[in-house]
Design a protein around this motif. Structure first.
Motif, PDB file in Angstrom:
ATOM      1  N   MET A 146     -36.339  45.185  72.500  1.00 54.65           N
ATOM      2  CA  MET A 146     -36.693  45.426  71.110  1.00 54.65           C
ATOM      3  C   MET A 146     -36.973  46.918  70.896  1.00 54.65           C
ATOM      4  O   MET A 146     -36.548  47.499  69.904  1.00 54.65           O
ATOM      5  CB  MET A 146     -37.934  44.602  70.756  1.00 54.65           C
ATOM      6  CG  MET A 146     -38.253  44.597  69.279  1.00 54.65           C
ATOM      7  SD  MET A 146     -39.741  43.645  68.935  1.00 54.65           S
ATOM      8  CE  MET A 146     -40.996  44.814  69.427  1.00 54.65           C
ATOM      9  N   ALA A 160     -33.737  48.744  70.814  1.00 53.68           N
ATOM     10  CA  ALA A 160     -33.080  48.559  69.512  1.00 53.68           C
ATOM     11  C   ALA A 160     -33.714  49.449  68.457  1.00 53.68           C
ATOM     12  O   ALA A 160     -33.022  50.038  67.628  1.00 53.68           O
ATOM     13  CB  ALA A 160     -33.166  47.090  69.094  1.00 53.68           C
ATOM     14  N   VAL A 202     -26.120  47.957  66.921  1.00 51.40           N
ATOM     15  CA  VAL A 202     -25.998  46.500  67.122  1.00 51.40           C
ATOM     16  C   VAL A 202     -25.259  46.133  68.408  1.00 51.40           C
ATOM     17  O   VAL A 202     -25.298  44.986  68.846  1.00 51.40           O
ATOM     18  CB  VAL A 202     -25.299  45.807  65.922  1.00 51.40           C
ATOM     19  CG1 VAL A 202     -26.103  45.999  64.650  1.00 51.40           C
ATOM     20  CG2 VAL A 202     -23.857  46.286  65.727  1.00 51.40           C
ATOM     21  N   TRP A 245     -30.132  39.495  73.853  1.00 52.58           N
ATOM     22  CA  TRP A 245     -29.932  40.472  72.775  1.00 52.58           C
ATOM     23  C   TRP A 245     -29.893  39.770  71.420  1.00 52.58           C
ATOM     24  O   TRP A 245     -30.494  40.230  70.448  1.00 52.58           O
ATOM     25  CB  TRP A 245     -28.635  41.238  73.043  1.00 52.58           C
ATOM     26  CG  TRP A 245     -28.306  42.364  72.098  1.00 52.58           C
ATOM     27  CD1 TRP A 245     -27.162  42.495  71.369  1.00 52.58           C
ATOM     28  CD2 TRP A 245     -29.089  43.538  71.814  1.00 52.58           C
ATOM     29  NE1 TRP A 245     -27.187  43.677  70.648  1.00 52.58           N
ATOM     30  CE2 TRP A 245     -28.351  44.332  70.901  1.00 52.58           C
ATOM     31  CE3 TRP A 245     -30.334  43.985  72.241  1.00 52.58           C
ATOM     32  CZ2 TRP A 245     -28.818  45.545  70.405  1.00 52.58           C
ATOM     33  CZ3 TRP A 245     -30.807  45.208  71.732  1.00 52.58           C
ATOM     34  CH2 TRP A 245     -30.063  45.961  70.834  1.00 52.58           C
ATOM     35  N   ASN A 261     -32.834  40.156  68.362  1.00 54.93           N
ATOM     36  CA  ASN A 261     -32.429  40.553  67.009  1.00 54.93           C
ATOM     37  C   ASN A 261     -32.663  39.451  65.990  1.00 54.93           C
ATOM     38  O   ASN A 261     -33.006  39.731  64.841  1.00 54.93           O
ATOM     39  CB  ASN A 261     -30.962  41.003  67.020  1.00 54.93           C
ATOM     40  CG  ASN A 261     -30.817  42.416  67.545  1.00 54.93           C
ATOM     41  OD1 ASN A 261     -30.988  43.378  66.806  1.00 54.93           O
ATOM     42  ND2 ASN A 261     -30.538  42.551  68.831  1.00 54.93           N
ATOM     43  N   THR A 262     -32.497  38.195  66.394  1.00 55.97           N
ATOM     44  CA  THR A 262     -32.743  37.073  65.480  1.00 55.97           C
ATOM     45  C   THR A 262     -34.215  37.048  65.067  1.00 55.97           C
ATOM     46  O   THR A 262     -34.536  36.846  63.892  1.00 55.97           O
ATOM     47  CB  THR A 262     -32.331  35.732  66.135  1.00 55.97           C
ATOM     48  OG1 THR A 262     -30.940  35.795  66.453  1.00 55.97           O
ATOM     49  CG2 THR A 262     -32.578  34.558  65.198  1.00 55.97           C
ATOM     50  N   ASP A 278     -36.154  39.639  64.955  1.00 56.16           N
ATOM     51  CA  ASP A 278     -36.376  40.771  64.060  1.00 56.16           C
ATOM     52  C   ASP A 278     -35.844  40.490  62.650  1.00 56.16           C
ATOM     53  O   ASP A 278     -36.490  40.832  61.658  1.00 56.16           O
ATOM     54  CB  ASP A 278     -35.743  42.046  64.608  1.00 56.16           C
ATOM     55  CG  ASP A 278     -36.155  43.252  63.764  1.00 56.16           C
ATOM     56  OD1 ASP A 278     -37.374  43.494  63.657  1.00 56.16           O
ATOM     57  OD2 ASP A 278     -35.290  43.915  63.185  1.00 56.16           O
ATOM     58  N   HIS A 309     -27.713  46.112  58.429  1.00 57.78           N
ATOM     59  CA  HIS A 309     -27.995  45.895  59.845  1.00 57.78           C
ATOM     60  C   HIS A 309     -27.649  44.450  60.234  1.00 57.78           C
ATOM     61  O   HIS A 309     -26.981  44.195  61.237  1.00 57.78           O
ATOM     62  CB  HIS A 309     -29.491  46.192  60.088  1.00 57.78           C
ATOM     63  CG  HIS A 309     -29.943  45.960  61.486  1.00 57.78           C
ATOM     64  ND1 HIS A 309     -31.240  45.625  61.808  1.00 57.78           N
ATOM     65  CD2 HIS A 309     -29.273  45.989  62.667  1.00 57.78           C
ATOM     66  CE1 HIS A 309     -31.352  45.472  63.116  1.00 57.78           C
ATOM     67  NE2 HIS A 309     -30.175  45.682  63.655  1.00 57.78           N
ATOM     68  N   PHE A 339     -24.538  43.272  62.682  1.00 60.55           N
ATOM     69  CA  PHE A 339     -24.874  42.511  63.889  1.00 60.55           C
ATOM     70  C   PHE A 339     -24.048  41.222  63.960  1.00 60.55           C
ATOM     71  O   PHE A 339     -23.432  40.927  64.985  1.00 60.55           O
ATOM     72  CB  PHE A 339     -26.374  42.184  63.929  1.00 60.55           C
ATOM     73  CG  PHE A 339     -26.794  41.565  65.232  1.00 60.55           C
ATOM     74  CD1 PHE A 339     -27.063  42.367  66.336  1.00 60.55           C
ATOM     75  CD2 PHE A 339     -26.893  40.191  65.378  1.00 60.55           C
ATOM     76  CE1 PHE A 339     -27.424  41.807  67.558  1.00 60.55           C
ATOM     77  CE2 PHE A 339     -27.251  39.617  66.596  1.00 60.55           C
ATOM     78  CZ  PHE A 339     -27.517  40.429  67.692  1.00 60.55           C
TER      79      PHE A 339
END
Length: 216
Positions: A29, A32, A45, A56, A60-61, A63, A185, A189
């Motif tokens: 995180m 990123a 991404v 990964w 991101n999910t 976030d 973003h 992604f």
């Protein structure tokens, strides 16, 4: 802490989901957050070298859930049973809720009710250690990417609703830059890893094309 918004004190719609400090996911995180800070979202991404795709996607999910949670939290007062009696994204797209367990047959409901169902359902998935393991060495389930695709497909609908039904309020609150950056973003992604079918993105396809063109 959300990558894009730092520690802004916006109210969130649901409690924020935190990634435990000291875990590999926490390090990912932070990575990123640094790459996002460079301003190149296409680069940000991409799967970091030597990293696990599931991990990964998981980081991101979480976030994106936190970002959407905060964005929707800023406009909840404008999204009511009266203003949004159906969950829609413009005149052509209407969403009915079903989660396959407690509500098996899709039901028509207001946007705030639908989003409440949706965010609660996502939160339950993120909190389930058998789906989103936070401990080192605990494997992801074999169908993890399928679950993540469903989560992201549903989170997209919140963006679609905000853009179509509440963009005026977003502008009034001076939140449009945050909304646009967050959505860009998100889209980059899901495009990078083919996580949402193109037909599902149709309500915002024009905007997606515009964002993609600007970046070329």
């Amino acid at each position: 802490m959300s990558f894009l918004f730092g520690s802004r004190n916006n109210k969130t719609f649901k409690p924020k989901k935190n990634i435990p400090e000291g875990t590999h996911q926490y390090d990912l995180m932070k990575h990123a957050a640094v790459t996002l800070g460079s301003g190149n979202l296409r680069l940000a991404v991409m799967l970091p070298e030597g990293e696990d795709l599931n991990e990964w996607v998981a980081v991101n999910t979480v976030d994106f859930f936190n970002q959407i949670n905060m964005l929707y939290g800023t406009i909840t007062e404008f999204c009511s049973e009266e203003t949004c009696p159906v969950m829609s994204a413009g005149p052509k797209y209407e969403y009915h809720w079903a989660d396959g367990t407690t509500i098996k047959k899709p039901i028509k409901c207001s946007a705030p009710k639908y989003i409440d169902y949706l965010m609660t359902w996502v939160q339950d998935q993120l909190d389930d250690e058998t789906i989103f393991p936070s401990k080192i060495g605990v494997p992801f389930p074999k169908n993890f990417l399928t679950i993540a695709k469903t989560i992201l497909k549903r989170l997209f609908r919140v963006y679609a609703h905000i853009y179509h039904q509440h963009f005026k309020e977003v502008v009034q609150l001076s939140e449009e830059a945050h909304l646009n950056t967050s959505f860009k973003h998100f889209i980059f992604f899901v495009q990078e890893f083919s996580l949402i079918d193109r037909k599902e993105l149709a309500p915002l396809q024009e905007l997606i094309d515009k964002l993609s063109c600007k970046d070329r």
